[in-house]
Design an enzyme around this catalytic site. Structure first.
Site, PDB file in Angstrom:
ATOM      1  N   ASP A 206      58.779  49.851  48.687  1.00 21.11           N
ATOM      2  CA  ASP A 206      57.739  48.971  49.202  1.00 21.11           C
ATOM      3  C   ASP A 206      58.381  47.678  49.693  1.00 21.11           C
ATOM      4  OD1 ASP A 206      54.574  48.646  49.121  1.00 21.11           O
ATOM      5  OD2 ASP A 206      55.468  46.687  48.619  1.00 21.11           O
ATOM      6  N   ASN A 214      53.254  39.349  57.920  1.00 19.19           N
ATOM      7  CA  ASN A 214      52.204  39.507  58.928  1.00 19.19           C
ATOM      8  C   ASN A 214      51.458  38.206  59.160  1.00 19.19           C
ATOM      9  OD1 ASN A 214      52.458  42.178  59.780  1.00 19.19           O
ATOM     10  ND2 ASN A 214      51.195  42.992  58.117  1.00 19.19           N
ATOM     11  N   HIS A 219      51.263  40.375  63.407  1.00 18.71           N
ATOM     12  CA  HIS A 219      51.368  41.825  63.186  1.00 18.71           C
ATOM     13  C   HIS A 219      52.391  42.514  64.077  1.00 18.71           C
ATOM     14  CE1 HIS A 219      48.165  42.474  60.205  1.00 18.71           C
ATOM     15  NE2 HIS A 219      47.594  41.426  60.778  1.00 18.71           N
ATOM     16  N   ASP A 223      55.107  44.963  62.600  1.00 17.29           N
ATOM     17  CA  ASP A 223      55.353  46.336  63.059  1.00 17.29           C
ATOM     18  C   ASP A 223      56.845  46.553  63.329  1.00 17.29           C
ATOM     19  OD1 ASP A 223      52.677  46.861  62.890  1.00 17.29           O
ATOM     20  OD2 ASP A 223      52.295  46.743  65.053  1.00 17.29           O
ATOM     21  N   GLU A 249      52.995  49.496  54.062  1.00 19.14           N
ATOM     22  CA  GLU A 249      54.391  49.062  54.006  1.00 19.14           C
ATOM     23  C   GLU A 249      55.178  49.861  52.978  1.00 19.14           C
ATOM     24  OE1 GLU A 249      52.168  45.901  51.452  1.00 19.14           O
ATOM     25  OE2 GLU A 249      51.736  47.206  53.161  1.00 19.14           O
TER      26      GLU A 249
END
Length: 329
Positions: A206, A214, A219, A223, A249
């Site tokens: 994770d 973010n 975002h 990404d 994630e």
């Protein structure tokens, strides 16, 4: 008494001549109609994206091949009609044994309608064919066995199937396995390890503080982070290991024929690889870390769900202990 002049007689030929003329006109009409039909039939054969063929089994000679052969195979039909091995040389090498074996099955079954194999065109293109074949039931016994068939070009359908399969199994953003596909493959690997009595390790990863990334950088940057993490996983993992994105994630990996202690070395390399990553946004540079939970099969009652739960607990323990670390569960 009416006298017939030569000119009036020429306008009325004898009955025999008239019949001959009518027969000739009829024959000419039939020839014209046959020619039209032949042209129409030839045009239809040329427009169909499939090859009609006939093959003499005893002499191993191709008796007929329709015009589409040259378009689909990219090879002169004359070479095929002269030598059956021209077909063999056009079949993709990995598919040749199947193509010949399935063709021979027509002698037993009378028809084979599920043949699919690849060919190589003269200019190196790879094409898929659906090549159905049948024993010609109207063959005279003196002629031997004549096999007829139709080979349809299904390359576009195969490409579409491949794309649909990719979309169904791949995470759109990272191009790694999506959750469903990963666990489908993981279930198969787990069952094989149980049957063979071999080791197997399971890892959850994770990204630390991903929400903050973010919120701070947007975002699109988040990404990009996900994409780079996925690339790192694909680079570091061994051949045969499974890897996929199973949540926002969160990523997972499975290591067949590998103990958790052995898999930890791979996880440590992945940890270092990710720590070396650098990201930038509006002249700001930042890095990322990940927390990993790693476990393996410990007893005969183990299930994939129990592996997942133990790896998940180990991963959250890594979070509680300060993040950016690997915990064995």
């Amino acid at each position: 008494m009416v006298k017939h002049t030569p000119s009036s007689m020429s306008q009325h030929p004898p009955p025999e001549a008239a019949q001959t003329l009518l027969a000739l006109m009829h024959a000419q009409g039939e020839v014209a109609r046959l020619s039209e039909r032949e042209q129409l039939f030839s045009a239809l054969l040329d427009s169909v994206n499939a090859v009609l063929w006939a093959f003499d089994w005893e002499s191993r000679k191709v008796l007929y091949v329709s015009p589409a052969y040259e378009r689909i195979f990219g090879r002169p039909a004359s070479l095929l009609l002269a030598d059956y091995n021209e077909w063999r040389s056009s079949v993709y090498p990995d598919d040749l044994e199947y193509a010949e074996r399935s063709l021979a099955e027509v002698l037993v079954k009378g028809a084979v309608e599920d043949r699919e194999y690849r060919i190589m065109t003269a200019d190196g293109q790879l094409r898929w064919l659906s090549d159905k074949c049948y024993i010609n039931q109207q063959t005279d016994g003196d002629q031997g066995v004549i096999v007829v068939g139709i080979a349809e070009d299904i390359t576009e359908n195969k490409q579409l199937q491949g794309e649909l399969q990719r979309l169904a199994t791949t995470d759109v953003l990272t191009q790694s396995s999506n959750r469903r596909h990963f666990f489908d493959c993981a279930r198969g690997a787990f069952e094989k390890a149980r049957q063979d009595g071999t080791a197997l390790a399971f890892l959850l990863l994770d990204i630390d503080d991903f929400k903050q990334i973010n919120d701070t950088y947007g975002h699109p940057t988040g990404d990009h982070v996900l994409l780079r993490i996925a690339d790192s996983g694909k680079t570091v993992l061994r051949r045969g290991d499974l890897f996929g994105r199973i949540g926002g994630e969160e990523f997972a990996a499975m290591f067949p024929d590998c103990t958790p202690e052995m898999a930890q070395h791979v996880a440590e390399r992945l940890q270092r690889e990710i720590q070396r990553l650098s990201f930038s946004h509006d002249d700001q540079t930042f890095g990322v870390t990940v927390s990993q939970g790693l476990t393996g099969i410990v007893d005969s009652d183990e299930t994939l769900d129990s592996l997942f739960a133990r790896a998940d607990a180990a991963m959250y323990q890594a979070k509680r202990q300060g993040k950016n670390q690997i915990v064995l569960g």
